[in-house]
Scaffold this motif. Sequence first.
Motif, PDB file in Angstrom:
ATOM      1  N   GLN A 161       0.852  -1.187   0.000  1.00  0.00           N
ATOM      2  CA  GLN A 161       0.000   0.000   0.000  1.00  0.00           C
ATOM      3  C   GLN A 161       0.891   1.241   0.000  1.00  0.00           C
ATOM      4  O   GLN A 161       1.819   1.348   0.799  1.00  0.00           O
ATOM      5  CB  GLN A 161      -0.906   0.013   1.234  1.00  0.00           C
ATOM      6  CG  GLN A 161      -1.827  -1.184   1.343  1.00  0.00           C
ATOM      7  CD  GLN A 161      -2.677  -1.131   2.608  1.00  0.00           C
ATOM      8  OE1 GLN A 161      -2.759  -0.090   3.271  1.00  0.00           O
ATOM      9  NE2 GLN A 161      -3.301  -2.249   2.942  1.00  0.00           N
ATOM     10  N   ARG A 162       0.588   2.169  -0.876  1.00  0.00           N
ATOM     11  CA  ARG A 162       1.402   3.381  -1.003  1.00  0.00           C
ATOM     12  C   ARG A 162       0.576   4.588  -0.593  1.00  0.00           C
ATOM     13  O   ARG A 162      -0.558   4.749  -1.033  1.00  0.00           O
ATOM     14  CB  ARG A 162       1.929   3.534  -2.426  1.00  0.00           C
ATOM     15  CG  ARG A 162       2.790   2.351  -2.866  1.00  0.00           C
ATOM     16  CD  ARG A 162       3.334   2.531  -4.269  1.00  0.00           C
ATOM     17  NE  ARG A 162       4.090   1.362  -4.682  1.00  0.00           N
ATOM     18  CZ  ARG A 162       5.372   1.146  -4.421  1.00  0.00           C
ATOM     19  NH1 ARG A 162       6.053   2.059  -3.735  1.00  0.00           N
ATOM     20  NH2 ARG A 162       5.973   0.065  -4.838  1.00  0.00           N
ATOM     21  N   GLN A 163       1.173   5.396   0.282  1.00  0.00           N
ATOM     22  CA  GLN A 163       0.479   6.570   0.786  1.00  0.00           C
ATOM     23  C   GLN A 163       1.368   7.798   0.585  1.00  0.00           C
ATOM     24  O   GLN A 163       2.595   7.691   0.532  1.00  0.00           O
ATOM     25  CB  GLN A 163       0.147   6.420   2.278  1.00  0.00           C
ATOM     26  CG  GLN A 163      -0.678   5.192   2.621  1.00  0.00           C
ATOM     27  CD  GLN A 163      -0.857   5.015   4.115  1.00  0.00           C
ATOM     28  OE1 GLN A 163      -0.374   5.825   4.910  1.00  0.00           O
ATOM     29  NE2 GLN A 163      -1.539   3.949   4.506  1.00  0.00           N
ATOM     30  N   THR A 164       0.739   8.942   0.497  1.00  0.00           N
ATOM     31  CA  THR A 164       1.461  10.209   0.397  1.00  0.00           C
ATOM     32  C   THR A 164       0.995  11.116   1.529  1.00  0.00           C
ATOM     33  O   THR A 164      -0.215  11.309   1.725  1.00  0.00           O
ATOM     34  CB  THR A 164       1.208  10.893  -0.959  1.00  0.00           C
ATOM     35  OG1 THR A 164       1.638  10.032  -2.012  1.00  0.00           O
ATOM     36  CG2 THR A 164       1.993  12.202  -1.042  1.00  0.00           C
ATOM     37  N   ASN A 219       4.022  -3.884   4.706  1.00  0.00           N
ATOM     38  CA  ASN A 219       3.632  -3.657   3.314  1.00  0.00           C
ATOM     39  C   ASN A 219       3.011  -2.280   3.102  1.00  0.00           C
ATOM     40  O   ASN A 219       2.063  -2.119   2.328  1.00  0.00           O
ATOM     41  CB  ASN A 219       2.665  -4.746   2.822  1.00  0.00           C
ATOM     42  CG  ASN A 219       3.399  -6.008   2.394  1.00  0.00           C
ATOM     43  OD1 ASN A 219       4.413  -5.944   1.700  1.00  0.00           O
ATOM     44  ND2 ASN A 219       2.915  -7.142   2.835  1.00  0.00           N
ATOM     45  N   ILE A 220       3.537  -1.289   3.816  1.00  0.00           N
ATOM     46  CA  ILE A 220       3.099   0.096   3.656  1.00  0.00           C
ATOM     47  C   ILE A 220       4.319   0.946   3.322  1.00  0.00           C
ATOM     48  O   ILE A 220       5.328   0.910   4.031  1.00  0.00           O
ATOM     49  CB  ILE A 220       2.418   0.619   4.932  1.00  0.00           C
ATOM     50  CG1 ILE A 220       1.113  -0.137   5.188  1.00  0.00           C
ATOM     51  CG2 ILE A 220       2.148   2.123   4.821  1.00  0.00           C
ATOM     52  CD1 ILE A 220       0.392   0.298   6.449  1.00  0.00           C
ATOM     53  N   CYS A 221       4.229   1.692   2.238  1.00  0.00           N
ATOM     54  CA  CYS A 221       5.263   2.658   1.877  1.00  0.00           C
ATOM     55  C   CYS A 221       4.654   4.051   1.919  1.00  0.00           C
ATOM     56  O   CYS A 221       3.576   4.288   1.350  1.00  0.00           O
ATOM     57  CB  CYS A 221       5.813   2.377   0.477  1.00  0.00           C
ATOM     58  SG  CYS A 221       6.845   0.898   0.368  1.00  0.00           S
ATOM     59  N   VAL A 222       5.321   4.957   2.614  1.00  0.00           N
ATOM     60  CA  VAL A 222       4.818   6.313   2.797  1.00  0.00           C
ATOM     61  C   VAL A 222       5.776   7.282   2.132  1.00  0.00           C
ATOM     62  O   VAL A 222       6.982   7.278   2.412  1.00  0.00           O
ATOM     63  CB  VAL A 222       4.665   6.659   4.293  1.00  0.00           C
ATOM     64  CG1 VAL A 222       4.126   8.070   4.450  1.00  0.00           C
ATOM     65  CG2 VAL A 222       3.745   5.655   4.979  1.00  0.00           C
ATOM     66  N   SER A 223       5.225   8.116   1.270  1.00  0.00           N
ATOM     67  CA  SER A 223       5.997   9.184   0.653  1.00  0.00           C
ATOM     68  C   SER A 223       5.679  10.472   1.398  1.00  0.00           C
ATOM     69  O   SER A 223       4.556  10.988   1.327  1.00  0.00           O
ATOM     70  CB  SER A 223       5.641   9.306  -0.834  1.00  0.00           C
ATOM     71  OG  SER A 223       6.406  10.333  -1.432  1.00  0.00           O
ATOM     72  N   VAL A 224       6.659  10.980   2.156  1.00  0.00           N
ATOM     73  CA  VAL A 224       6.475  12.191   2.970  1.00  0.00           C
ATOM     74  C   VAL A 224       7.025  13.375   2.183  1.00  0.00           C
ATOM     75  O   VAL A 224       8.220  13.412   1.857  1.00  0.00           O
ATOM     76  CB  VAL A 224       7.184  12.057   4.327  1.00  0.00           C
ATOM     77  CG1 VAL A 224       6.913  13.283   5.190  1.00  0.00           C
ATOM     78  CG2 VAL A 224       6.732  10.795   5.049  1.00  0.00           C
ATOM     79  N   CYS A 225       6.155  14.339   1.875  1.00  0.00           N
ATOM     80  CA  CYS A 225       6.536  15.486   1.062  1.00  0.00           C
ATOM     81  C   CYS A 225       6.405  16.774   1.881  1.00  0.00           C
ATOM     82  O   CYS A 225       5.443  16.942   2.646  1.00  0.00           O
ATOM     83  CB  CYS A 225       5.642  15.572  -0.184  1.00  0.00           C
ATOM     84  SG  CYS A 225       5.770  14.120  -1.270  1.00  0.00           S
ATOM     85  N   PHE A 226       7.356  17.671   1.721  1.00  0.00           N
ATOM     86  CA  PHE A 226       7.440  18.883   2.531  1.00  0.00           C
ATOM     87  C   PHE A 226       7.210  20.121   1.656  1.00  0.00           C
ATOM     88  O   PHE A 226       7.610  20.164   0.495  1.00  0.00           O
ATOM     89  CB  PHE A 226       8.823  18.995   3.181  1.00  0.00           C
ATOM     90  CG  PHE A 226       9.104  17.909   4.188  1.00  0.00           C
ATOM     91  CD1 PHE A 226       8.958  18.148   5.540  1.00  0.00           C
ATOM     92  CD2 PHE A 226       9.508  16.654   3.779  1.00  0.00           C
ATOM     93  CE1 PHE A 226       9.214  17.165   6.482  1.00  0.00           C
ATOM     94  CE2 PHE A 226       9.773  15.660   4.712  1.00  0.00           C
ATOM     95  CZ  PHE A 226       9.619  15.920   6.054  1.00  0.00           C
ATOM     96  N   TYR A 227       6.607  21.110   2.257  1.00  0.00           N
ATOM     97  CA  TYR A 227       6.468  22.427   1.627  1.00  0.00           C
ATOM     98  C   TYR A 227       6.320  23.460   2.738  1.00  0.00           C
ATOM     99  O   TYR A 227       5.912  23.132   3.866  1.00  0.00           O
ATOM    100  CB  TYR A 227       5.283  22.479   0.659  1.00  0.00           C
ATOM    101  CG  TYR A 227       3.934  22.380   1.334  1.00  0.00           C
ATOM    102  CD1 TYR A 227       3.192  23.527   1.594  1.00  0.00           C
ATOM    103  CD2 TYR A 227       3.394  21.147   1.690  1.00  0.00           C
ATOM    104  CE1 TYR A 227       1.948  23.465   2.215  1.00  0.00           C
ATOM    105  CE2 TYR A 227       2.158  21.075   2.297  1.00  0.00           C
ATOM    106  CZ  TYR A 227       1.434  22.219   2.562  1.00  0.00           C
ATOM    107  OH  TYR A 227       0.212  22.130   3.178  1.00  0.00           O
ATOM    108  N   TYR A 228       6.627  24.697   2.430  1.00  0.00           N
ATOM    109  CA  TYR A 228       6.525  25.781   3.422  1.00  0.00           C
ATOM    110  C   TYR A 228       5.097  26.302   3.472  1.00  0.00           C
ATOM    111  O   TYR A 228       4.474  26.558   2.425  1.00  0.00           O
ATOM    112  CB  TYR A 228       7.490  26.912   3.101  1.00  0.00           C
ATOM    113  CG  TYR A 228       8.908  26.644   3.550  1.00  0.00           C
ATOM    114  CD1 TYR A 228       9.280  26.873   4.865  1.00  0.00           C
ATOM    115  CD2 TYR A 228       9.848  26.139   2.656  1.00  0.00           C
ATOM    116  CE1 TYR A 228      10.579  26.611   5.301  1.00  0.00           C
ATOM    117  CE2 TYR A 228      11.146  25.874   3.083  1.00  0.00           C
ATOM    118  CZ  TYR A 228      11.507  26.115   4.394  1.00  0.00           C
ATOM    119  OH  TYR A 228      12.790  25.841   4.804  1.00  0.00           O
TER     120      TYR A 228
END
Length: 231
Positions: A161-164, A219-228
């Motif tokens: 499972q892929r999460q953002t 089975n979990i992949c997390v894409s952590v994205c940053f912004y100001y």
Amino acid sequence: MVRCWKHSDNRLEEAQCTDGGSAASSQSHFPHKAFWVSLSASLLLVIVALGLTGHLGLSQPHSRSSQIVRITVPDQTGVLINQSAVVDQQNDLVTFSVTSTENRTSTVLFDIKHGLICYKPVDQESCFLQKMEESDYDNVHSLLQESTHKSQFQLSGNETQRQTEFLGVLAASQVDVSTLEEPLQALCQERSVLWTRRADGPGKQRLVYFCIDICFPSNICVSVCFYYLPE
């Protein structure tokens, strides 16, 4: 003191003893001296043995508390994600090292005891703090529990499972590094530390400036994205 007497011309005269009394006295002292020397040597050996035992007893739990775990899973393009984690069960720490396709490594530290996540991206001059949420605890605890049985995980791309997740950087709330716990201080030496909070998304007017992908044995992949965030 021992006195000896001898007969001389029907008189008793005092004379020096020559019957070995002095030698017997010195011989009687020698066993005592040998006994104390041997006792002192034995005590010294016991102290050294106890010291070595104590040192080994302290070092072995520490060495067993840390374990390197490697998690492999293909990304959405089919390229394998190069990721490893150091699991320190004694101190409730999990440290991820995530290497990008450009062979540049970022670090993510989960401090479970204090409920914090610290991101150290390789291409930034700052560290970013986030408070752990329930999903973060679940993902890390799955790694803590399963890492005691094996040190490598191969995740299936079809079942993963892929999460953002989007984290907004609070630029005005810089943290004094000296107030952080030791693991976080060591990770973010000579860097500024900024708080972040989970947000719905950057919106059209804000651009994401970097992301870190982290995979867990569940089975979990997390894409952590940053912004100001806007001021």
